[in-house]
Design a protein around this motif. Structure first.
Motif, PDB file in Angstrom:
ATOM      1  N   GLU A 124       0.662  -1.365   0.051  1.00  0.00           N
ATOM      2  CA  GLU A 124       0.002   0.095  -0.088  1.00  0.00           C
ATOM      3  C   GLU A 124       0.843   1.224  -0.052  1.00  0.00           C
ATOM      4  O   GLU A 124       0.470   2.146  -0.644  1.00  0.00           O
ATOM      5  N   HIS A 125       2.050   1.069   0.736  1.00  0.00           N
ATOM      6  CA  HIS A 125       2.767   2.279   0.530  1.00  0.00           C
ATOM      7  C   HIS A 125       4.377   1.969   1.096  1.00  0.00           C
ATOM      8  O   HIS A 125       4.316   0.482   1.410  1.00  0.00           O
ATOM      9  N   ASP A 126       5.271   2.814   0.509  1.00  0.00           N
ATOM     10  CA  ASP A 126       6.601   2.588   0.595  1.00  0.00           C
ATOM     11  C   ASP A 126       7.269   3.452   1.522  1.00  0.00           C
ATOM     12  O   ASP A 126       6.723   4.688   1.916  1.00  0.00           O
ATOM     13  N   GLU A 127       8.504   2.993   2.142  1.00  0.00           N
ATOM     14  CA  GLU A 127       9.183   3.857   3.224  1.00  0.00           C
ATOM     15  C   GLU A 127      10.517   3.541   3.189  1.00  0.00           C
ATOM     16  O   GLU A 127      11.075   2.366   2.615  1.00  0.00           O
ATOM     17  N   ALA A 128      11.473   4.557   2.934  1.00  0.00           N
ATOM     18  CA  ALA A 128      12.778   4.458   3.318  1.00  0.00           C
ATOM     19  C   ALA A 128      13.468   5.059   4.336  1.00  0.00           C
ATOM     20  O   ALA A 128      13.182   6.431   4.652  1.00  0.00           O
ATOM     21  N   THR A 129      14.393   4.702   5.119  1.00  0.00           N
ATOM     22  CA  THR A 129      15.335   5.185   6.164  1.00  0.00           C
ATOM     23  C   THR A 129      16.567   5.060   5.911  1.00  0.00           C
ATOM     24  O   THR A 129      17.273   3.901   5.790  1.00  0.00           O
ATOM     25  N   ILE A 130      17.328   6.241   5.415  1.00  0.00           N
ATOM     26  CA  ILE A 130      18.594   6.418   5.193  1.00  0.00           C
ATOM     27  C   ILE A 130      19.501   7.140   6.224  1.00  0.00           C
ATOM     28  O   ILE A 130      19.235   8.195   6.402  1.00  0.00           O
ATOM     29  N   VAL A 131      20.472   6.727   6.637  1.00  0.00           N
ATOM     30  CA  VAL A 131      21.293   7.284   7.578  1.00  0.00           C
ATOM     31  C   VAL A 131      22.602   7.879   6.740  1.00  0.00           C
ATOM     32  O   VAL A 131      23.415   7.187   5.858  1.00  0.00           O
ATOM     33  N   LEU A 132      22.851   9.134   6.676  1.00  0.00           N
ATOM     34  CA  LEU A 132      23.849   9.737   5.900  1.00  0.00           C
ATOM     35  C   LEU A 132      24.976  10.402   6.931  1.00  0.00           C
ATOM     36  O   LEU A 132      24.451  10.850   7.959  1.00  0.00           O
ATOM     37  N   ARG A 133      26.134  10.213   6.628  1.00  0.00           N
ATOM     38  CA  ARG A 133      27.258  10.808   7.300  1.00  0.00           C
ATOM     39  C   ARG A 133      27.935  11.955   6.211  1.00  0.00           C
ATOM     40  O   ARG A 133      28.422  11.614   5.241  1.00  0.00           O
ATOM     41  N   VAL A 134      27.881  13.196   6.895  1.00  0.00           N
ATOM     42  CA  VAL A 134      28.440  14.267   6.040  1.00  0.00           C
ATOM     43  C   VAL A 134      29.438  15.180   7.093  1.00  0.00           C
ATOM     44  O   VAL A 134      29.031  15.135   8.133  1.00  0.00           O
ATOM     45  N   PRO A 135      30.313  15.773   6.173  1.00  0.00           N
ATOM     46  CA  PRO A 135      31.145  16.860   6.910  1.00  0.00           C
ATOM     47  C   PRO A 135      30.317  17.756   8.052  1.00  0.00           C
ATOM     48  O   PRO A 135      29.254  18.286   7.448  1.00  0.00           O
ATOM     49  N   ALA A 136      30.768  17.979   9.073  1.00  0.00           N
ATOM     50  CA  ALA A 136      29.962  18.983   9.950  1.00  0.00           C
ATOM     51  C   ALA A 136      29.906  20.300   9.614  1.00  0.00           C
ATOM     52  O   ALA A 136      28.660  20.756   9.789  1.00  0.00           O
ATOM     53  N   PRO A 137      30.840  20.874   8.990  1.00  0.00           N
ATOM     54  CA  PRO A 137      30.560  22.171   8.117  1.00  0.00           C
ATOM     55  C   PRO A 137      29.351  22.410   7.286  1.00  0.00           C
ATOM     56  O   PRO A 137      28.837  23.278   7.016  1.00  0.00           O
ATOM     57  N   LYS A 138      29.066  21.390   6.591  1.00  0.00           N
ATOM     58  CA  LYS A 138      27.861  21.301   5.543  1.00  0.00           C
ATOM     59  C   LYS A 138      26.777  20.703   6.052  1.00  0.00           C
ATOM     60  O   LYS A 138      25.853  20.232   5.303  1.00  0.00           O
ATOM     61  N   PHE A 139      26.645  20.304   7.403  1.00  0.00           N
ATOM     62  CA  PHE A 139      25.452  20.063   8.203  1.00  0.00           C
ATOM     63  C   PHE A 139      24.200  20.602   7.715  1.00  0.00           C
ATOM     64  O   PHE A 139      23.375  19.867   7.126  1.00  0.00           O
TER      65      PHE A 139
END
Length: 319
Positions: A124-139
């Motif tokens: 019936e529905h789709d869902e996605a959970t993504i964990v991203l790691r990015v540099p702190a100055p570009k958070f």
């Protein structure tokens, strides 16, 4: 020379010596005053080539007086603080798969990477959970770009200042390294087998403590250098996540909390009863049957009394 003339000569010589000493003292004070004044003038005068913009030496002395000593705690500057940024954002999108690819591209373009990817589809529905790691100055910039993928539902950003912990770890690591070096020197100077064994054990313990501290420091450096963003992508048919209710006071709040506690307790009791019921049936019925048989066997039997003797015939009447 008479006694009176000798006394007059001595008095005159004393007066001349006193006057000469006073003049010399005055000249010394004047010269000292002139030297001090010259120093003050040199201190107040601006440095050559700097003009009026150069601060006077007096202000420099005041600034030096306010500067911390070598043993005083260091005042941190804003650009030197160690801060851990953590954020989560929920966005409703038209297509979860395309939005997940866009989120990954945003993190990669910022110099980060994907730390986790979990997707589910119920039909019936789709869902996605993504964990991203990015540099702190570009958070902040990455979070804003993720919010533009669709309709933002939730956003939660938290920061943790770990500057003191980082400095404490640095100091402990330096001290522990010194202890390890000292242990190695002592081990090289060991002369007996007992000393060698004891120093090897102590050195191994110190090296293990140092490795543990360095691992903590690497973990902290990783968290401060790379921020963590958890992105939840929902399609148009997915239910909206329920926000956590804020705590309150009052009769209705207490009634609601008590009802939830009662229902929770009943659920636990029924769960325990359901888990024990098969055991009660399997073990309780045989035990009850054995108990009934044992009671039947221990029940006393009624005493059988001997039959009463036959009654004597009645006596014949006398004639």
């Amino acid at each position: 020379m008479s006694h009176r003339k000798w006394w007059r000569s001595a008095l005159a010589a004393g007066v001349v010596a006193f006057v000469a000493a006073g003049c010399g003292s005055g000249g010394s004070e004047d010269s000292a005053s002139g030297t001090s004044q010259a120093r003050d003038d040199a201190a107040v005068a601006p440095a050559p080539g700097l003009g009026e913009a150069a601060p006077p030496a007096v202000e420099k002395q005041d600034a030096d007086a306010g500067a911390p000593n070598a043993g005083a705690p260091v005042k941190y500057r804003l650009d030197e603080r160690a801060i851990i940024y953590t954020g989560s954002i929920t966005v409703r999108v038209e297509d979860v798969t395309d939005a997940a690819a866009d989120a990954t591209s945003i993190a990669t373009a910022a110099g980060g990477f994907v730390g986790g990817d979990k997707r589910s589809s119920t039909g019936e529905h789709d869902e996605a959970t993504i964990v991203l790691r990015v540099p702190a100055p570009k958070f902040s910039g990455v979070v804003d770009q993720l919010a533009k993928l669709g309709e933002q539902q939730q956003r939660d950003i938290s920061t943790e200042d770990v500057t003191e912990e980082a400095l404490d770890l640095d100091a402990r690591i330096s001290s522990q390294r010194a202890r390890v070096d000292s242990g190695r020197r002592l081990l090289a100077q060991a002369k007996t087998l007992s000393e060698l064994v004891m120093l090897e054990g102590e050195l191994a313990k110190r090296e293990a403590d140092l490795a543990s501290l360095e691992a903590k420091k690497r973990r902290m450096d990783d968290l401060t250098a790379l921020s963590t963003i958890t992105v939840t992508l929902l399609d148009p048919q997915a239910p909206t996540p329920v926000a956590e209710e804020e705590g309150g006071i009052g009769f209705l709040t207490g009634l609601k909390g008590g009802w939830k506690a009662l229902v929770g307790a009943l659920v636990v009791m029924l769960t325990v009863l359901g888990a024990l019921l098969p055991w009660l049936i399997a073990l309780g019925l045989p035990a009850a049957g054995a108990l009934w048989i044992a009671r039947r066997l221990r029940r006393p039997r009624p005493l059988q009394l001997p039959p009463p003797p036959p009654a004597a015939p009645p006596a014949a009447p006398a004639p």
